[in-house]
Design a protein around this motif. Structure first.
Motif, short mmCIF file in Angstrom:
data_model
loop_
_atom_site.label_atom_id
_atom_site.label_comp_id
_atom_site.label_asym_id
_atom_site.label_seq_id
_atom_site.Cartn_x
_atom_site.Cartn_y
_atom_site.Cartn_z
N GLU A 35 0.83 -1.20 0.00
CA GLU A 35 0.00 0.00 0.00
C GLU A 35 0.86 1.26 0.00
OE1 GLU A 35 -4.09 -1.46 2.25
OE2 GLU A 35 -2.42 -0.71 3.46
N ALA A 36 2.01 1.19 0.66
CA ALA A 36 2.89 2.35 0.71
C ALA A 36 3.38 2.75 -0.68
CB ALA A 36 4.09 2.07 1.63
N ARG A 37 3.36 1.83 -1.62
CA ARG A 37 3.76 2.13 -3.00
C ARG A 37 2.64 2.82 -3.77
NH1 ARG A 37 8.90 1.89 -4.43
NH2 ARG A 37 8.33 1.16 -6.50
N HIS A 38 1.46 2.90 -3.16
CA HIS A 38 0.30 3.55 -3.79
C HIS A 38 -0.26 4.57 -2.80
CE1 HIS A 38 0.05 0.49 -7.06
NE2 HIS A 38 0.52 -0.30 -6.11
N LEU A 46 -7.91 -0.28 5.68
CA LEU A 46 -7.56 0.66 6.75
C LEU A 46 -7.46 2.08 6.21
CD1 LEU A 46 -4.59 -1.18 8.51
CD2 LEU A 46 -6.88 -0.88 9.46
N PRO A 47 -7.54 3.07 7.10
CA PRO A 47 -7.09 4.42 6.72
C PRO A 47 -5.59 4.40 6.41
CG PRO A 47 -8.47 4.49 8.68
CD PRO A 47 -8.16 3.04 8.43
N GLY A 48 -5.07 5.55 5.99
CA GLY A 48 -3.76 5.55 5.35
C GLY A 48 -2.54 5.58 6.24
N LEU A 49 -2.65 5.83 7.57
CA LEU A 49 -1.48 6.11 8.39
C LEU A 49 -0.48 4.96 8.42
CD1 LEU A 49 0.03 8.00 10.25
CD2 LEU A 49 -1.38 7.20 12.15
N THR A 50 -0.97 3.73 8.51
CA THR A 50 -0.05 2.59 8.57
C THR A 50 0.80 2.51 7.31
OG1 THR A 50 -1.64 1.39 9.95
CG2 THR A 50 0.11 0.10 8.92
N ALA A 51 0.18 2.71 6.16
CA ALA A 51 0.93 2.69 4.90
C ALA A 51 1.92 3.86 4.84
CB ALA A 51 -0.02 2.73 3.72
N TRP A 52 1.52 5.02 5.38
CA TRP A 52 2.45 6.15 5.37
C TRP A 52 3.68 5.86 6.23
CZ3 TRP A 52 -1.83 10.22 6.84
CH2 TRP A 52 -2.81 10.23 5.83
N MET A 53 3.47 5.21 7.36
CA MET A 53 4.62 4.85 8.20
C MET A 53 5.50 3.82 7.50
SD MET A 53 2.87 4.72 12.00
CE MET A 53 4.39 4.19 12.77
N ALA A 54 4.88 2.90 6.77
CA ALA A 54 5.67 1.94 5.99
C ALA A 54 6.48 2.65 4.91
CB ALA A 54 4.74 0.90 5.37
N TRP A 55 5.87 3.66 4.29
CA TRP A 55 6.59 4.45 3.29
C TRP A 55 7.78 5.17 3.92
CZ3 TRP A 55 7.62 9.67 3.14
CH2 TRP A 55 8.12 10.17 1.93
N LEU A 56 7.58 5.71 5.12
CA LEU A 56 8.66 6.40 5.82
C LEU A 56 9.80 5.45 6.10
CD1 LEU A 56 9.78 8.90 7.28
CD2 LEU A 56 8.52 8.16 9.32
N GLY A 57 9.48 4.22 6.52
CA GLY A 57 10.53 3.24 6.76
C GLY A 57 11.32 2.94 5.51
N ARG A 396 6.18 -9.27 -3.57
CA ARG A 396 6.50 -7.89 -3.92
C ARG A 396 7.56 -7.31 -3.00
NH1 ARG A 396 7.22 -3.07 -3.51
NH2 ARG A 396 7.24 -3.40 -1.26
N LEU A 397 7.41 -7.59 -1.69
CA LEU A 397 8.36 -7.08 -0.72
C LEU A 397 9.74 -7.69 -0.92
CD1 LEU A 397 8.84 -5.34 1.82
CD2 LEU A 397 8.13 -7.30 3.19
N ALA A 398 9.79 -8.98 -1.19
CA ALA A 398 11.08 -9.67 -1.33
C ALA A 398 11.75 -9.37 -2.66
CB ALA A 398 10.88 -11.18 -1.18
N LEU A 399 10.97 -9.32 -3.74
CA LEU A 399 11.53 -9.15 -5.07
C LEU A 399 11.58 -7.70 -5.51
CD1 LEU A 399 9.71 -12.11 -6.88
CD2 LEU A 399 11.93 -12.13 -5.74
#
Length: 626
Positions: A35-38, A46-57, A396-399
């Protein structure tokens, strides 16, 4: 107590960092990274905060799982400090450190943040709200109002379930005279309105998608009828909190109710908040989701009760206090040890024989490595297709490739991800999309219950136009099992064969899983492979071929159960006497099957643990079935 708290906090932070680097990604974590890629305000689950934190990581540390988890670890490590801050305002500095220590020793509380999950920002928002309310009850300040508005916005952007936290907070304010006074202040309502604005994107997304997110979270996943599984809730919480700590927090809730009319606002506030956040979830459990993990739902309530636990704990005898800390520390150590087992291949293999095996943390590295090798042997433009959202997210995460397509699958709907995949255009339409290109289809075989697999194979065959013999990857003796199908380019106008050879299915009826097995004992079961049939079966003990047999026994019950065509016959059964295995000592062993189809394919079926008891007989070679 302050020194002990800081020392334990540092140890737990180090432990979480080490585990985050070695523990395979949880299925939901991988999807949040996808989701962080989109970037979006809201997703189907879910709402977006979790994906935003993943993007930050990912921005901080790259695309690996450790980087994905890093922001959550850091945010989760702030939770005990918030407990200290809240408690210190109410009961003094020493009580604050004691409450923080309880939050650290609580197994789920101490390890919170290890995984990149929405509970981390939601719990942070819940405690931040509680801290702001405590501040505002003493004095109405712009800082307190700003903190309350920010906390409400963070919670709304973290999870739909934060609405229940808001309900608990409202109950707490209603119980406390100072809370009711706050609700008469226009500025407080202004802060509440600002926090409520964070729900606008959530509501807008649901209006545009026929309420898919709200429907999944509050309707589809819950039976909304009485179910006796809710009676397990107290036992599960006792095991997760440890009995002394749960007893203390229960006493703290009772004490809050008894002292709800005292001048100190902490007691009435916690009486209302705690009653909704803990016993409320117990009652809720009789009507809600019993298939997925829900044991962590009351964690916000338990952490809040830690804030009023020190005055109750002070009345305990020294020996009882030591017992509480020792029991909680033991529970925390056991949880850390279990996670360390899951992080190690040898640990997962050892757990594979029992119910403690966690398949959501297993097999992803192995299948990613196998797919990487498959793709290297195929054309560069090969289409990669996964059979479900979780497998696709892990690949997707691994490759680190975003073009993985996903087939329709029951768990896409079950976990509320089907709408999101459709929005991204990731749902694969099958052979019609593959003209002129090679395709690698990866199936997580164990994602379906055994009774549903044959129907899944048939649907896959219709979608692909024909299946070659699969390459099988069994991880941890087959507790996680994957099939890979390398498909050649489909020619225009080629609709594929009328008949489809499906992957094999098998079952060992004797010995039972975990049962005793000795030379001369019967090994009995059935095996089938629709479209070609099973030519022969090799019986394996710890991967070594010890016997061979053909499925020659009529089993009309098997044919009827699987609704097989008449052309497949009904001779699926086999039985043989287990031979001796020279040199194999007594103890746990793994009994498995390798199925050879008449189409030339070979598939190893998952093994099951047995208690091997050799008799001392000698055998010179593999036995033949009868």
């Amino acid at each position: 107590m302050r020194v002990k708290f800081i020392a334990l906090w540092c140890v737990l932070l180090l432990a979480k960092l080490l585990l985050a680097a070695t523990l395979q990604p949880f299925g939901d974590e991988a999807f949040y990274a996808w989701e962080a890629r989109h970037p979006a305000w809201v997703y189907s689950d879910l709402p977006g905060l979790t994906a935003w934190m993943a993007w930050l990581g990912a921005q901080l540390g790259g695309g690996g799982v450790f980087a994905l988890r890093l922001p959550f670890i850091l945010l989760g490590s702030l939770l005990p400090w918030l407990v200290v801050r809240i408690t210190r305002r109410w009961f003094g500095s020493e009580a604050g450190w004691q409450a923080g220590m309880l939050a650290l020793l609580m197994p789920l509380g101490g390890m919170m943040g290890l995984l990149a999950l929405p509970d981390v920002p939601m719990l942070f928002a819940a405690l931040l709200c509680l801290d702001a309310i405590g501040m505002l009850m003493r004095r109405l300040t712009p800082l307190g109002l700003l903190q309350l508005a920010l906390a409400l916005a963070i919670g709304a952007l973290a999870h739909y379930r934060f609405a229940l936290v808001v309900l608990a907070g409202a109950a707490g304010l209603a119980c406390a005279p100072a809370g009711r006074a706050l609700l008469r202040q226009p500025m407080v309502w202004a802060a509440l309105a600002v926090g409520a604005l964070a729900w606008v994107p959530v509501l807008a997304w649901n209006l545009a998608h026929a309420g898919a997110g709200l429907g999944f979270q509050f309707v589809d996943r819950h039976p909304w009828q009485p179910q006796w599984r809710g009676l397990w809730w107290p036992l599960v919480q006792v095991l997760l909190l440890t009995p002394p700590l749960m007893w203390l927090l229960g006493q703290a809730l009772v004490e809050s109710w008894r002292r709800r009319r005292q001048a100190e606002p902490a007691w009435p506030l916690m009486a209302g908040l705690g009653a909704v956040a803990v016993p409320g979830f117990f009652l809720f459990g009789f009507f809600t989701d019993a298939e997925r993990i829900t044991f962590h739902w009351p964690l916000a309530g338990w952490l809040a009760l830690c804030c009023v636990a020190p005055p109750v704990l002070a009345r305990w005898r020294p020996g009882a206090r030591r017992l509480l800390h020792a029991a909680a520390a033991l529970g925390l150590a056991l949880l850390m040890g279990y996670l360390a087992l899951l992080a190690a291949p040898q640990g997962r293999a050892w757990l594979a024989g029992g119910p403690a095996y966690a398949d959501n943390f297993s097999g992803w590295n192995e299948i990613a490595g196998a797919v990487r090798e498959d793709l290297q042997a195929m054309p560069p433009d090969t289409v990669l297709v996964a059979d479900n959202f979780m497998l696709a997210a892990q690949l997707r995460l691994a490759l680190q490739r975003d073009d993985i397509r996903v087939l329709p699958h029951p768990i896409n709907e079950k976990h509320g991800r089907a709408v999101q995949l459709a929005d991204w255009g990731q749902v694969d339409e099958g052979a019609a999309d593959w003209r002129g290109r090679s395709v690698l289809v990866v199936v997580e075989d164990t994602a379906r219950p055994l009774r549903q697999r044959l129907a899944g194979y048939r649907e896959l065959c219709q979608r692909t136009g024909g299946l070659p013999a699969p390459q099988v990857l069994n991880v941890d003796q087959g507790r996680k099992r994957f099939l890979r199908f390398a498909l050649l380019p489909a020619a225009d106008g080629d609709e594929g064969p009328d008949d489809c050879v499906l992957p094999a299915l098998a079952w060992l009826e004797a010995p039972v899983r975990g049962g005793r097995l000795s030379p001369g004992d019967p090994v009995r079961g059935w095996a089938l492979k629709p479209g070609s049939g099973v030519a022969r079966i090799e019986v394996l003990l710890d991967g070594q071929v010890v016997a061979r047999v053909e499925p020659a026994l009529a089993r009309p019950d098997v044919a009827n159960y699987w609704s097989l065509d008449a052309g497949d016959g009904d001779r699926f059964g086999f039985v043989l006497d287990m031979p001796a295995v020279p040199g194999r000592p007594a103890g746990r062993a793994w009994l498995g099957l390798r199925l050879h189809g008449r189409d030339g394919g070979s598939e190893t079926w998952p093994a099951q643990p047995v208690d091997w008891r050799p008799s001392g007989q000698a055998e010179t070679g593999p036995a033949q079935g009868r």
